[in-house]
Design a protein around this motif. Structure first.
Motif, PDB file in Angstrom:
ATOM      1  N   ILE A 190      24.739  36.819  48.912  1.00  0.00           N
ATOM      2  CA  ILE A 190      25.675  37.111  50.005  1.00  0.00           C
ATOM      3  C   ILE A 190      26.682  35.981  50.195  1.00  0.00           C
ATOM      4  O   ILE A 190      27.892  36.173  50.093  1.00  0.00           O
ATOM      5  CB  ILE A 190      24.918  37.380  51.320  1.00  0.00           C
ATOM      6  N   TYR A 191      26.194  34.792  50.459  1.00  0.00           N
ATOM      7  CA  TYR A 191      27.043  33.657  50.828  1.00  0.00           C
ATOM      8  C   TYR A 191      27.966  33.224  49.684  1.00  0.00           C
ATOM      9  O   TYR A 191      29.173  33.066  49.874  1.00  0.00           O
ATOM     10  CB  TYR A 191      26.168  32.502  51.302  1.00  0.00           C
ATOM     11  N   VAL A 192      27.416  33.025  48.498  1.00  0.00           N
ATOM     12  CA  VAL A 192      28.211  32.527  47.372  1.00  0.00           C
ATOM     13  C   VAL A 192      29.351  33.485  47.013  1.00  0.00           C
ATOM     14  O   VAL A 192      30.502  33.041  46.886  1.00  0.00           O
ATOM     15  CB  VAL A 192      27.326  32.199  46.153  1.00  0.00           C
ATOM     16  N   PRO A 193      29.109  34.795  46.875  1.00  0.00           N
ATOM     17  CA  PRO A 193      30.238  35.690  46.569  1.00  0.00           C
ATOM     18  C   PRO A 193      31.316  35.713  47.659  1.00  0.00           C
ATOM     19  O   PRO A 193      32.502  35.763  47.352  1.00  0.00           O
ATOM     20  CB  PRO A 193      29.578  37.068  46.429  1.00  0.00           C
ATOM     21  N   VAL A 194      30.912  35.629  48.922  1.00  0.00           N
ATOM     22  CA  VAL A 194      31.889  35.617  50.014  1.00  0.00           C
ATOM     23  C   VAL A 194      32.740  34.352  49.954  1.00  0.00           C
ATOM     24  O   VAL A 194      33.969  34.412  50.038  1.00  0.00           O
ATOM     25  CB  VAL A 194      31.189  35.751  51.387  1.00  0.00           C
TER      26      VAL A 194
ATOM     27  N   ILE B  83      36.766  34.015  49.251  1.00  0.00           N
ATOM     28  CA  ILE B  83      37.654  33.334  50.205  1.00  0.00           C
ATOM     29  C   ILE B  83      38.496  32.277  49.502  1.00  0.00           C
ATOM     30  O   ILE B  83      39.699  32.176  49.728  1.00  0.00           O
ATOM     31  CB  ILE B  83      36.848  32.710  51.363  1.00  0.00           C
ATOM     32  N   PHE B  84      37.876  31.487  48.638  1.00  0.00           N
ATOM     33  CA  PHE B  84      38.590  30.369  48.026  1.00  0.00           C
ATOM     34  C   PHE B  84      39.341  30.725  46.744  1.00  0.00           C
ATOM     35  O   PHE B  84      40.372  30.125  46.451  1.00  0.00           O
ATOM     36  CB  PHE B  84      37.642  29.204  47.764  1.00  0.00           C
ATOM     37  N   SER B  85      38.840  31.675  45.974  1.00  0.00           N
ATOM     38  CA  SER B  85      39.502  31.935  44.692  1.00  0.00           C
ATOM     39  C   SER B  85      39.911  33.396  44.488  1.00  0.00           C
ATOM     40  O   SER B  85      40.647  33.687  43.549  1.00  0.00           O
ATOM     41  CB  SER B  85      38.591  31.521  43.540  1.00  0.00           C
ATOM     42  N   ARG B  86      39.424  34.274  45.324  1.00  0.00           N
ATOM     43  CA  ARG B  86      39.680  35.713  45.187  1.00  0.00           C
ATOM     44  C   ARG B  86      39.105  36.270  43.881  1.00  0.00           C
ATOM     45  O   ARG B  86      39.373  37.398  43.511  1.00  0.00           O
ATOM     46  CB  ARG B  86      41.173  36.048  45.255  1.00  0.00           C
TER      47      ARG B  86
ATOM     48  N   THR C  55      35.494  36.617  42.222  1.00  0.00           N
ATOM     49  CA  THR C  55      34.038  36.433  42.329  1.00  0.00           C
ATOM     50  C   THR C  55      33.329  36.603  40.994  1.00  0.00           C
ATOM     51  O   THR C  55      32.164  36.260  40.870  1.00  0.00           O
ATOM     52  CB  THR C  55      33.446  37.428  43.344  1.00  0.00           C
ATOM     53  N   LYS C  56      34.030  37.094  39.987  1.00  0.00           N
ATOM     54  CA  LYS C  56      33.403  37.400  38.701  1.00  0.00           C
ATOM     55  C   LYS C  56      32.707  36.188  38.073  1.00  0.00           C
ATOM     56  O   LYS C  56      31.580  36.296  37.596  1.00  0.00           O
ATOM     57  CB  LYS C  56      34.452  37.954  37.741  1.00  0.00           C
ATOM     58  N   ALA C  57      33.351  35.044  38.075  1.00  0.00           N
ATOM     59  CA  ALA C  57      32.757  33.841  37.471  1.00  0.00           C
ATOM     60  C   ALA C  57      31.491  33.416  38.205  1.00  0.00           C
ATOM     61  O   ALA C  57      30.511  33.011  37.581  1.00  0.00           O
ATOM     62  CB  ALA C  57      33.757  32.699  37.472  1.00  0.00           C
ATOM     63  N   TYR C  58      31.515  33.523  39.507  1.00  0.00           N
ATOM     64  CA  TYR C  58      30.350  33.127  40.295  1.00  0.00           C
ATOM     65  C   TYR C  58      29.215  34.121  40.123  1.00  0.00           C
ATOM     66  O   TYR C  58      28.053  33.741  40.072  1.00  0.00           O
ATOM     67  CB  TYR C  58      30.735  32.979  41.768  1.00  0.00           C
TER      68      TYR C  58
END
Length: 87
Positions: A26-30, A34-37, A39-42
Motif C-alpha cells: 500500500i504505502y510504497v506504491p502510493v 506521488i513522487f515519480s508517477r 509505480t512500475k519500477a517499485y
C-alpha cells in the motif's frame, strides 16, 4: 573468493511480516506514484523480492555452487538480508 550479497527479503516473523506486507503493498506504491508517477519500477522490486528464494533455499544454492562458509545477517527486522559466502 568472498561473495557479499545485500538482498531485500520478506521477514519471517509473522507480526513484522504483516507490517512489511502492508507497507510494501500500500504505502510504497502510493509514495512512488506521488513522487515519480511511475509505480512500475517499485512494483518490480516488490515482485522480485517475493520471487527471490527463501533464506534456507538460497543458502542451499550457495553451498551447491561451491561456497563453503556461508553466513547471513538480517537487517531492518528481516526486510533485508546480507549473505556472506567464502569459496
Amino acid at each position: 573468493g568472498k561473495l557479499i550479497i545485500l538482498e531485500t527479503s520478506v521477514p519471517e516473523n509473522p507480526i513484522i511480516k504483516l507490517f512489511y506486507t502492508l507497507i510494501t503493498t500500500i504505502y510504497v506504491p502510493v509514495i512512488a506514484f506521488i513522487f515519480s508517477r511511475k509505480t512500475k519500477a517499485y512494483l518490480y522490486l516488490l515482485d522480485s523480492t517475493k520471487k527471490f528464494p527463501s533464506k534456507n533455499k538460497f543458502l542451499e544454492i550457495l553451498h551447491k555452487t561451491g561456497f563453503k562458509k556461508v553466513e547471513t545477517r538480517k537487517k531492518l527486522y528481516g526486510a533485508s538480508t546480507i549473505y556472506i559466502a567464502l569459496k
